[in-house]
Motif scaffolding. Structure first.
Motif, PDB file in Angstrom:
ATOM      1  N   ASP A   2     -13.617 -22.901   7.817  1.00 61.55           N
ATOM      2  CA  ASP A   2     -13.686 -22.910   9.286  1.00 61.55           C
ATOM      3  C   ASP A   2     -15.049 -22.551   9.901  1.00 61.55           C
ATOM      4  O   ASP A   2     -15.211 -22.671  11.107  1.00 61.55           O
ATOM      5  CB  ASP A   2     -12.601 -22.015   9.923  1.00 61.55           C
ATOM      6  CG  ASP A   2     -11.189 -22.462   9.533  1.00 61.55           C
ATOM      7  OD1 ASP A   2     -11.038 -23.607   9.048  1.00 61.55           O
ATOM      8  OD2 ASP A   2     -10.241 -21.677   9.695  1.00 61.55           O
TER       9      ASP A   2
ATOM     10  N   HIS B  21     -15.371 -29.551   6.817  1.00 60.89           N
ATOM     11  CA  HIS B  21     -13.956 -29.219   7.027  1.00 60.89           C
ATOM     12  C   HIS B  21     -13.445 -30.046   8.215  1.00 60.89           C
ATOM     13  O   HIS B  21     -12.648 -29.563   8.999  1.00 60.89           O
ATOM     14  CB  HIS B  21     -13.852 -27.717   7.285  1.00 60.89           C
ATOM     15  CG  HIS B  21     -12.479 -27.127   7.177  1.00 60.89           C
ATOM     16  ND1 HIS B  21     -11.490 -27.654   6.388  1.00 60.89           N
ATOM     17  CD2 HIS B  21     -11.937 -26.026   7.770  1.00 60.89           C
ATOM     18  CE1 HIS B  21     -10.406 -26.898   6.508  1.00 60.89           C
ATOM     19  NE2 HIS B  21     -10.639 -25.919   7.341  1.00 60.89           N
TER      20      HIS B  21
ATOM     21  N   HIS C 148     -10.864 -16.794   4.949  1.00 56.65           N
ATOM     22  CA  HIS C 148     -11.084 -17.231   6.325  1.00 56.65           C
ATOM     23  C   HIS C 148     -11.913 -16.146   7.031  1.00 56.65           C
ATOM     24  O   HIS C 148     -13.088 -16.040   6.781  1.00 56.65           O
ATOM     25  CB  HIS C 148      -9.751 -17.542   7.009  1.00 56.65           C
ATOM     26  CG  HIS C 148      -9.103 -18.780   6.473  1.00 56.65           C
ATOM     27  ND1 HIS C 148      -8.394 -18.807   5.302  1.00 56.65           N
ATOM     28  CD2 HIS C 148      -9.101 -20.056   6.934  1.00 56.65           C
ATOM     29  CE1 HIS C 148      -7.975 -20.039   5.050  1.00 56.65           C
ATOM     30  NE2 HIS C 148      -8.384 -20.825   6.035  1.00 56.65           N
TER      31      HIS C 148
END
Ligand SMILES: [Zn+2]
Length: 278
Positions: free
Chosen positions: A124, A176, A65
């Motif tokens: 993300d 996503h 991430h």
């Protein structure tokens, strides 16, 4: 019956012929042929040419991430320094970073991949991935797949220009979803929107086909898989913590496991090798 004997002799001659063809006159002695019942062997395994995966095969998909320093440690943050060490360790220890496209083709048995393959993914669409991870990837000659949360784009996340730059350097952009909501309990029309709209927007702005999907929070149901398939994605990733891939049925490629990486070296080394996975 004498005929029975003739058939046996013919059978033995045929089998011998096949064995001679594939053993004695083979120009590549290091290859071994599996699947002897077919004249076209399905899996040729060679240390030089790589592997054609069949059934269960080792191919960890790593998931990151934030690539930024965070103290106290947080499982969604890996510091640039540790990320660099992790990439260096992979390079020094004979791992091969392959693209999601290569992995996908190999999973379907269409392409060989090197031994000790690794696929790197980022979730993300966070800006620190571009600023901190991208230069380190380039330093080691690695590429990755970035799964973009659409409502993040230009708002604290990466920009379209940054996505284009990633793409130009050989990285792959995946979806996503739009809103990053739990897709395991969504009504059908919303599932359709989250999977189709994100694909449409990315394709329109980046000019390439968006082939891979990442479920927000790794949450999915049979309906989620169906929506993602219907939207036209070829494969989807989850957060099931495993290093081995197994393509058993039509849903396997839509529920690919990934290994969530922490801000540490010892766990990284263990997990990449499939040890002590939680
Ligand atoms: Zn996410």
């Amino acid at each position: 019956m004498p005929y029975k004997k003739i058939f046996i002799v013919i059978g033995v001659l045929l089998v011998t012929g096949i064995l001679v063809k594939y053993s004695f006159f083979n120009q590549k002695p290091r290859q071994t042929v599996k699947g002897a019942s077919t004249t076209e062997p399905l899996a040729i395994v060679s240390s030089d040419e790589g592997i054609t995966p069949q059934g269960k095969f080792y191919a960890p998909i790593l998931v990151y991430h934030h690539i930024a320093l965070k103290r106290p440690q947080n499982s969604y943050y890996v510091s640039p320094e540790i990320f660099d060490q992790q990439m260096k360790w992979l390079k020094d220890n004979g791992y091969h970073i392959i693209s999601f496209d290569q992995f996908y083709a190999a999973a379907l048995g269409k392409e060989k991949i090197p031994k000790k393959p690794i696929i790197i993914t980022f979730d993300d669409g966070l800006e620190d991935q571009f600023k901190n991870a991208f230069p380190i990837l380039k330093k080691y000659g690695f590429t990755a797949t970035f799964f973009i949360k659409m409502n993040n784009l230009n708002k604290g996340g990466m920009t379209w220009d940054q996505l284009k730059e990633l793409q130009k350097a050989g990285n792959i952009i995946g979806s996503h979803s739009v809103n990053h909501d739990d897709m395991s309990k969504m009504p059908e029309n919303q599932l359709k929107y989250e999977s189709e709209e994100s694909k449409r927007l990315l394709e329109q702005n980046l000019g390439t086909e968006i082939k891979y999907f990442c479920y927000p929070g790794g949450a999915y149901s049979a309906n989620t898989i169906l929506a993602v398939k219907n939207a036209g994605y070829l494969a989807a990733v989850t957060t099931r913590h495993k290093v081995d891939q197994e393509i058993k049925d039509g849903n396997s490629i839509y529920t690919l496991p990934r290994v969530h990486i922490d801000d540490e070296m010892p766990t990284f080394i263990d997990w990449v090798q499939g040890k002590n996975l939680y």
